[in-house]
Design an enzyme around this catalytic site. Structure first.
Site, PDB file in Angstrom:
ATOM      1  N   LEU A   1       0.866  -1.170   0.000  1.00 55.12           N
ATOM      2  CA  LEU A   1       0.000   0.000   0.000  1.00 55.12           C
ATOM      3  C   LEU A   1       0.908   1.226   0.000  1.00 55.12           C
ATOM      4  O   LEU A   1       1.411   1.648   1.038  1.00 55.12           O
ATOM      5  CB  LEU A   1      -0.913   0.001   1.231  1.00 55.12           C
ATOM      6  N   ILE A   2       1.141   1.765  -1.174  1.00 49.03           N
ATOM      7  CA  ILE A   2       2.155   2.813  -1.325  1.00 49.03           C
ATOM      8  C   ILE A   2       1.510   4.189  -1.401  1.00 49.03           C
ATOM      9  O   ILE A   2       0.528   4.401  -2.116  1.00 49.03           O
ATOM     10  CB  ILE A   2       3.036   2.549  -2.571  1.00 49.03           C
TER      11      ILE A   2
ATOM     12  N   LYS B   1      -8.683   3.621   7.360  1.00 53.21           N
ATOM     13  CA  LYS B   1      -7.680   2.557   7.267  1.00 53.21           C
ATOM     14  C   LYS B   1      -8.351   1.197   7.071  1.00 53.21           C
ATOM     15  O   LYS B   1      -7.830   0.338   6.338  1.00 53.21           O
ATOM     16  CB  LYS B   1      -6.807   2.540   8.528  1.00 53.21           C
TER      17      LYS B   1
ATOM     18  N   GLY C   1       3.562   0.688   5.658  1.00 48.79           N
ATOM     19  CA  GLY C   1       4.684   1.354   6.315  1.00 48.79           C
ATOM     20  C   GLY C   1       4.351   1.818   7.716  1.00 48.79           C
ATOM     21  O   GLY C   1       5.034   2.693   8.255  1.00 48.79           O
TER      22      GLY C   1
ATOM     23  N   GLN D   1      -2.403   4.130  14.551  1.00 48.09           N
ATOM     24  CA  GLN D   1      -1.382   3.088  14.636  1.00 48.09           C
ATOM     25  C   GLN D   1      -1.062   2.695  16.079  1.00 48.09           C
ATOM     26  O   GLN D   1       0.053   2.288  16.393  1.00 48.09           O
ATOM     27  CB  GLN D   1      -0.122   3.537  13.887  1.00 48.09           C
TER      28      GLN D   1
ATOM     29  N   CYS E   1      17.021  14.706 -17.757  1.00 49.39           N
ATOM     30  CA  CYS E   1      17.440  13.670 -16.813  1.00 49.39           C
ATOM     31  C   CYS E   1      18.112  12.567 -17.625  1.00 49.39           C
ATOM     32  O   CYS E   1      18.090  12.588 -18.854  1.00 49.39           O
ATOM     33  CB  CYS E   1      16.272  13.125 -15.995  1.00 49.39           C
TER      34      CYS E   1
END
Length: 482
Positions: free
Chosen positions: A183-184, A265, A287, A296, A456
């Site tokens: 889950l980014i 969440k 994370g 959390q 780049c």
């Protein structure tokens, strides 16, 4: 050019069949990446190590970077390999290579040997060391803490003189463990947690819950693509984007303020569980760290976990924030995370730190779960390799140029480390260096009467940044591809 790749020691405590499978996978991973980025570089599996070699040093830097960022490798030895006849021949070869290194220095010879020979490792060290000591008058032997340690390995009929030693990433080869869904969010935590599981051998797919529109999604795709490209490009992985704004809107309307964070969440986990089930992925990665934010706490995490049957992995659960940031800096995701907006924290003003099951369920009873199912059905998935292609397709109006027009300014958007290693200098052209992670805040301060050409190394980041700037209303940007 020759490298000897030493697999991570944990691989060799496995059974013979597992060891063979792991080293074969590691060999395949190395070969895939090297073939994609170089030419005429050979990869050979030698049972307890892997050899990577080429006839020239043309791709030295690329190969070294690949080997030191590929999971499953403990160390990389840069060697000069040759045949030998006997002990004296070994001594003469070492003398030729090391004479200048040990002049006016103390030294010691350390040798390893494998195969059938008429000498032992200690005899080899003594013979070569004694010969060097006699041949180089200004040098002297010192067994402990010498100025120079000469390392050699004799394997069957080959002599390897070790020129340099490079630390590997460690862990297990990518693909030796089961797939995971990360889950980014693009922040410090999710990038580091994803990296840790890539390092441990899992193909990490990415699930992004979009709360901030196209600009947020572009930023998160940059992070996911960076992690895949640097540490896991031998694997085919997915990037899944879920538009979660309808879910947030429903929570804001139907859920009591203090419960919003935990409910959100829980919705993340429900949706991620559905996505994981679709792709037969058994575990989710987050994370989260204990006590970092209100959702959390142990109580809240327990209430979050129960909404899905997927295993939830939290590799950072006991990490301090400064530890997480340090790893993000080391792996290259810190600069992305610095400018990534955080949306989750804005929806609850007085969040509960100890939610009650019955109250959560009562609040969720007001929620229309058809909305959650709909956003998951509408989720967009893509092969992460296509992120670069998508950036070009999504913004066809972003022009790419090879020639620099008069009065145009080239913006080098590479990271400071990349710019320091290879400064961009163009005769007669103004070149400014603004790292990509500062571009969104600093571009507006530039002279907008000029045209800016973004540069780049590979053109991926410059296209993504050009797209972002054009979405912000800046039409004086192009991509510079010399």
């Amino acid at each position: 050019m020759k490298f000897i790749v030493k697999p991570h020691p944990e691989i060799f405590v496995k059974s013979e069949s597992v060891r063979k499978r792991f080293t074969k996978i590691l060999e395949s991973n190395i070969r895939i990446i090297i073939q994609n980025r170089t030419e005429s570089v050979a990869v050979f599996n030698r049972r307890d190590h892997i050899e990577v070699s080429a006839n020239s040093h043309q791709y030295y830097q690329q190969v070294l970077e690949i080997l030191t960022t590929t999971p499953g490798i403990q160390q990389v030895l840069e060697v000069k390999q040759s045949d030998f006849k006997d002990l004296h021949d070994i001594y003469e070869q070492v003398l030729e290579l090391s004479r200048e290194r040990i002049e006016n220095k103390t030294f010691v010879v350390r040798a390893k040997r494998r195969g059938k020979h008429d000498f032992t490792s200690i005899e080899l060290e003594r013979y070569v060391g004694g010969g060097l000591n006699q041949s180089v008058e200004s040098a002297s032997v010192k067994l402990h803490n010498p100025d120079i340690t000469i390392k050699i390995e004799v394997v069957d009929d080959k002599l390897n003189q070790i020129l340099a030693h490079h630390k590997g990433l460690g862990g297990f080869p990518l693909g030796t463990q089961e797939d995971l869904l990360s889950l980014i969010s693009g922040g410090f935590d999710s990038g580091v947690s994803s990296y840790l599981h890539i390092k441990r051998g899992s193909k990490v797919h990415y699930c992004f819950f979009n709360l901030g529109g196209p600009a947020h999604e572009i930023g998160v795709k940059q992070v996911a693509h960076f992690l895949w490209n640097k540490y896991g490009s031998s694997a085919k992985v997915r990037f899944i984007s879920v538009d979660f704004e309808p879910v947030v809107a429903e929570i804001l309307e139907k859920v009591e303020d203090g419960q919003m964070g935990v409910v959100l969440k829980r919705m993340f986990m429900r949706a991620a569980g559905m996505v994981a089930e679709k792709f037969d992925i058994q575990a989710l990665v987050t994370g989260e760290a204990l006590g970092q934010v209100s959702s959390q706490t142990l109580t809240n995490l327990r209430h979050i976990d129960v909404v899905t049957d997927r295993l939830i992995l939290r590799p950072l659960i006991n990490w301090d924030k400064d530890e997480i940031i340090k790893v993000a800096r080391d792996i290259g995701t810190e600069d992305f995370a610095k400018t990534m907006p955080e949306y989750c924290g804005v929806i609850s003003k007085k969040p509960t730190v100890k939610a009650v099951k019955e109250k959560l369920e009562a609040e969720e009873a007001n929620f229309n779960f058809d909305i959650l199912e709909q956003v998951v059905r509408n989720a967009r998935q893509m092969d992460i390799r296509d992120i670069a292609k998508e950036s070009a397709q999504a913004a066809p109006e972003v022009e790419q140029v090879q020639a620099i027009e008069e009065h145009a300014v080239v913006l080098d958007i590479r990271s400071p480390d990349e710019e320091d290693d290879s400064p961009l200098e163009i005769d007669g052209v103004e070149v400014k260096h603004i790292p990509f992670y500062k571009l969104s805040t600093q571009f507006g301060d530039l002279d907008q009467s000029k045209t800016y050409l973004l540069y780049c190394a590979r053109g991926v980041m410059s296209r993504l940044q050009a797209l972002y700037l054009q979405e912000q209303g800046f039409n004086n940007v192009k991509v510079y591809r010399p």
